[in-house]
Design an enzyme around this catalytic site. Structure first.
Site, PDB file in Angstrom:
ATOM      1  N   ALA A 262     100.098 -16.854 -16.145  1.00 46.22           N
ATOM      2  CA  ALA A 262     100.332 -18.301 -16.258  1.00 46.22           C
ATOM      3  C   ALA A 262     101.810 -18.707 -16.169  1.00 46.22           C
ATOM      4  O   ALA A 262     102.173 -19.563 -15.356  1.00 46.22           O
ATOM      5  CB  ALA A 262      99.692 -18.806 -17.557  1.00 46.22           C
TER       6      ALA A 262
ATOM      7  N   ARG B  55      95.589 -22.972  -8.459  1.00 50.49           N
ATOM      8  CA  ARG B  55      94.631 -22.335  -9.381  1.00 50.49           C
ATOM      9  C   ARG B  55      94.387 -23.318 -10.523  1.00 50.49           C
ATOM     10  O   ARG B  55      95.310 -24.035 -10.922  1.00 50.49           O
ATOM     11  CB  ARG B  55      95.173 -20.994  -9.909  1.00 50.49           C
ATOM     12  CG  ARG B  55      95.197 -19.886  -8.858  1.00 50.49           C
ATOM     13  CD  ARG B  55      95.567 -18.540  -9.471  1.00 50.49           C
ATOM     14  NE  ARG B  55      94.469 -17.951 -10.213  1.00 50.49           N
ATOM     15  CZ  ARG B  55      94.612 -16.871 -11.007  1.00 50.49           C
ATOM     16  NH1 ARG B  55      95.799 -16.307 -11.150  1.00 50.49           N
ATOM     17  NH2 ARG B  55      93.580 -16.371 -11.634  1.00 50.49           N
TER      18      ARG B  55
ATOM     19  N   GLN C 295      94.197  -5.868 -13.911  1.00 46.50           N
ATOM     20  CA  GLN C 295      95.552  -6.219 -14.375  1.00 46.50           C
ATOM     21  C   GLN C 295      96.042  -5.254 -15.456  1.00 46.50           C
ATOM     22  O   GLN C 295      97.239  -5.011 -15.584  1.00 46.50           O
ATOM     23  CB  GLN C 295      95.581  -7.658 -14.934  1.00 46.50           C
ATOM     24  CG  GLN C 295      95.507  -8.748 -13.888  1.00 46.50           C
ATOM     25  CD  GLN C 295      94.092  -9.232 -13.681  1.00 46.50           C
ATOM     26  OE1 GLN C 295      93.127  -8.474 -13.867  1.00 46.50           O
ATOM     27  NE2 GLN C 295      93.943 -10.476 -13.286  1.00 46.50           N
TER      28      GLN C 295
ATOM     29  N   ASP D 141      96.235 -18.639 -20.804  1.00 42.37           N
ATOM     30  CA  ASP D 141      96.425 -19.484 -19.621  1.00 42.37           C
ATOM     31  C   ASP D 141      96.431 -20.957 -19.976  1.00 42.37           C
ATOM     32  O   ASP D 141      97.027 -21.771 -19.278  1.00 42.37           O
ATOM     33  CB  ASP D 141      95.349 -19.188 -18.579  1.00 42.37           C
ATOM     34  CG  ASP D 141      95.646 -17.856 -17.931  1.00 42.37           C
ATOM     35  OD1 ASP D 141      95.355 -16.820 -18.571  1.00 42.37           O
ATOM     36  OD2 ASP D 141      96.224 -17.837 -16.826  1.00 42.37           O
TER      37      ASP D 141
ATOM     38  N   ASN E 283      91.870 -17.389 -21.717  1.00 39.62           N
ATOM     39  CA  ASN E 283      92.627 -16.238 -21.203  1.00 39.62           C
ATOM     40  C   ASN E 283      91.666 -15.419 -20.342  1.00 39.62           C
ATOM     41  O   ASN E 283      90.473 -15.724 -20.226  1.00 39.62           O
ATOM     42  CB  ASN E 283      93.203 -15.407 -22.361  1.00 39.62           C
ATOM     43  CG  ASN E 283      94.223 -14.395 -21.868  1.00 39.62           C
ATOM     44  OD1 ASN E 283      95.118 -14.722 -21.099  1.00 39.62           O
ATOM     45  ND2 ASN E 283      94.090 -13.143 -22.289  1.00 39.62           N
ATOM     46  N   LYS E 284      92.197 -14.357 -19.748  1.00 40.61           N
ATOM     47  CA  LYS E 284      91.421 -13.516 -18.838  1.00 40.61           C
ATOM     48  C   LYS E 284      90.060 -13.168 -19.438  1.00 40.61           C
ATOM     49  O   LYS E 284      89.954 -12.824 -20.606  1.00 40.61           O
ATOM     50  CB  LYS E 284      92.213 -12.243 -18.535  1.00 40.61           C
ATOM     51  CG  LYS E 284      91.577 -11.274 -17.579  1.00 40.61           C
ATOM     52  CD  LYS E 284      91.160 -11.895 -16.257  1.00 40.61           C
ATOM     53  CE  LYS E 284      92.298 -12.601 -15.570  1.00 40.61           C
ATOM     54  NZ  LYS E 284      91.855 -13.432 -14.426  1.00 40.61           N
TER      55      LYS E 284
HETATM   56  O1  MRU Z   1      94.225 -14.044 -13.166  1.00 40.21           O
HETATM   57  P1  MRU Z   1      95.561 -13.770 -13.796  1.00 40.21           P
HETATM   58  O2  MRU Z   1      96.027 -12.367 -13.615  1.00 40.21           O
HETATM   59  O3  MRU Z   1      96.603 -14.801 -13.409  1.00 40.21           O
HETATM   60  O4  MRU Z   1      95.294 -13.968 -15.337  1.00 40.21           O
HETATM   61  C1  MRU Z   1      96.356 -13.779 -16.223  1.00 40.21           C
HETATM   62  C2  MRU Z   1      95.983 -13.838 -17.637  1.00 40.21           C
HETATM   63  O5  MRU Z   1      94.880 -14.150 -18.017  1.00 40.21           O
HETATM   64  C3  MRU Z   1      97.092 -13.553 -18.600  1.00 40.21           C
HETATM   65  O6  MRU Z   1      96.600 -12.942 -19.747  1.00 40.21           O
HETATM   66  C4  MRU Z   1      97.730 -14.885 -18.981  1.00 40.21           C
HETATM   67  O7  MRU Z   1      98.089 -15.613 -17.835  1.00 40.21           O
HETATM   68  C5  MRU Z   1      98.884 -14.693 -19.832  1.00 40.21           C
HETATM   69  S1  MRU Z   1     100.299 -14.250 -18.904  1.00 40.21           S
HETATM   70  C6  MRU Z   1     101.656 -14.158 -19.888  1.00 40.21           C
END
Ligand code: MRU
Length: 367
Positions: free
Chosen positions: A55, A97, A211, A252, A262-263
Site C-alpha cells: 500500500a 487498484r 509475497q 491496505d 490486508n492481504k
Molecule cells: O497485493 P499486495 O502485495 O499489494 O498486498 C500487500 C499487502 O496486503 C500488504 O500487507 C500491505 O499493503 C501492507 S504493505 C506495508
C-alpha cells in the site's frame, strides 16, 4: 535518547525529477530487474501488474508517476494541453487498484498541488509537482521509521520478560521495505525489535503471489534477519503450539472503527492469535487510515483473476497449472479483520489500543 536510524539494504524505487524506476517485484527473488516508467500509464501498469505493490509504495509510485506525467505533458502538450490530460491521467492512476487507500491519498495530494500551482509558469508548475512527490516519499520514509520504534516499544512492554530476550514474530504477506519507501511497516517493527534482541520470523508464504516466500524472505535474508517460511495453512497450528510471541502485519486500508483490510489470510492469523492469547498487531502509516470508511464492510476488496490461484508461479516464466482443466477459482486478494481482534494499531503518531474508533481518531488529530 539518541537513536541510530534503522537500516535496510532493500530499495524498491528510485525517483527524481524526470525519472521513475521501480524494482520489478514479480521477478524477485530470481533476479533484480528495474522498470523505467516514462508516463503515468507506465506507473499504472506497474501497479496493476504487481511489479510495484504494497500500500505505501503504491502511493509513492503514484505520486511520482503523476509528477512524471506533468513533465511529459508540459513538453508535449504545452500549457493548455496539460489541464485535461493530466486530470484524466490522475483518474486512471487512482483506479489502478481499489483496496489500498494510500493510492487515493497520493493522487489527492498531487491533485491539490496541481490545482494550487495553476497560476505558475508551466515548468515551475512541473517542479512544484515533483517537489510534492519528493515530500510524499520522504514522509513515508519517516513514518516507517517512527512507527517501527513505536511498535517495537509497545511489543517489548506487552511481551515483558527479560531485556533482550529472544522473540519469534509471525507475519503475513510483505509489509517491508519492498512495500514502502522506508524500512517497512510490520517488517520495520521487526527491524527495530532486532536492533535490541534476537528475533526469528515466521513468514507465511502468502499464496498465490507468494509475497511472503518470495519477498519477505528475500528482504529479511538480505538484511541478515532469521526467517523461516510457513505454508499459509500451517500458521494456525504453529500459533497454537506456543512458538509465536506475536503476529505483526501491515494494512491496505483501516476503517474508522479499526477494521483492517490486508492481504487475504490475515483474518485467519488474527483468529488464531486471539484463540491462543497471542498479540495481533497491525502497523501502518496514517495514509492507510480511511476515516471516511465507517467499517470494514465499506472497504472495496480487490478480486483478482482466479487464474492466478490455479497457477503455481503466476508471475514466473513457466506458470504451471496445479488444477484440472476447466475448474475455476476464486481470488479475493484481501480480507477484513474485525477491529475486535486487533490488539494494537501502530502508526507513526503512536499506538491505538481498543477501542480503536477513539484511538485512531486521536492519532489522526495529532500533527
Ligand atoms: O497485493 P499486495 O502485495 O499489494 O498486498 C500487500 C499487502 O496486503 C500488504 O500487507 C500491505 O499493503 C501492507 S504493505 C506495508
Amino acid at each position: 535518547m539518541k537513536t541510530t536510524p534503522l537500516g535496510t539494504r532493500v530499495v524498491p524505487i528510485s525517483a527524481a525529477p524526470g525519472r521513475l524506476r521501480v524494482l520489478d517485484q514479480r521477478r524477485l527473488p530470481r533476479e533484480e530487474v528495474w522498470i523505467d516508467c516514462l508516463s503515468a500509464d507506465d506507473a499504472v501498469e506497474a501497479i496493476r501488474s504487481l511489479a510495484v505493490r504494497g500500500a505505501p509504495l503504491i502511493g509513492v509510485a503514484a505520486a511520482w508517476g503523476l509528477a512524471l506525467e506533468a513533465r511529459r505533458l508540459a513538453e508535449s502538450a504545452g500549457k493548455e494541453g496539460i489541464e485535461a490530460a493530466w486530470s484524466d491521467a490522475a483518474s486512471r492512476v487512482a483506479a489502478a487498484r481499489p483496496t489500498a487507500v494510500n493510492l487515493v491519498v497520493a493522487v489527492e495530494r498531487m491533485r491539490t498541488a496541481f490545482r494550487d500551482s495553476a497560476g505558475k509558469a508551466l515548468f515551475s508548475r512541473v517542479s512544484l509537482l515533483e517537489a510534492e512527490a519528493e515530500r510524499f516519499e520522504a514522509e513515508d520514509r519517516a513514518a516507517c521509521e517512527a512507527m517501527s520504534r513505536h511498535g517495537a516499544q509497545w511489543l517489548v512492554e506487552r511481551l515483558g520478560g527479560e531485556a533482550g530476550a529472544p522473540v519469534t514474530i509471525l507475519t503475513h504477506c510483505n509489509a517491508g521495505a519492498l512495500a514502502t519507501a522506508g524500512v517497512g511497516t510490520a517488517l520495520g517493527v521487526i527491524r527495530a525489535l532486532a536492533a535490541g534482541r534476537p528475533v526469528a520470523v515466521f513468514a507465511d508464504e502468502t499464496r498465490p503471489f507468494w509475497q511472503g516466500a518470495r519477498l519477505t524472505a528475500w528482504e529479511l535474508a538480505k538484511d541478515g534477519i532469521d526467517v523461516t517460511i510457513l505454508p499459509d495453512v500451517a500458521a494456525a497450528s504453529i500459533i497454537a503450539s506456543g512458538r509465536v510471541s506475536a503476529a505483526i502485519v501491515g494494512a491496505d486500508r483501516i476503517a474508522a472503527n479499526g477494521d483492517v483490510a490486508n492481504k487475504v489470510g490475515t483474518y485467519g492469523v488474527a483468529l488464531a492469535c486471539r484463540a491462543h492469547g497471542v498479540p495481533f498487531v497491525v502497523a501502518a502509516p496514517r495514509t492507510t487510515l480511511d476515516p471516511a470508511c465507517s467499517s470494514g464492510a465499506k472497504i472495496p476488496i480487490e478480486w483478482r483473476d482466479g487464474a492466478e490461484v490455479l497457477l503455481l508461479d503466476p508471475s514466473g516464466e513457466n506458470p504451471f497449472s496445479v488444477a484440472p482443466a476447466g475448474v475455476g477459482a476464486l481470488y479475493p486478494a484481501f480480507d477484513v479483520t474485525p477491529a475486535a481482534l486487533v490488539d494494537a494499531i501502530v502508526t507513526e503518531a503512536g499506538v491505538s489500543v481498543p477501542p480503536h474508533a477513539g484511538g485512531l481518531a486521536r492519532l489522526l488529530a495529532l500533527p
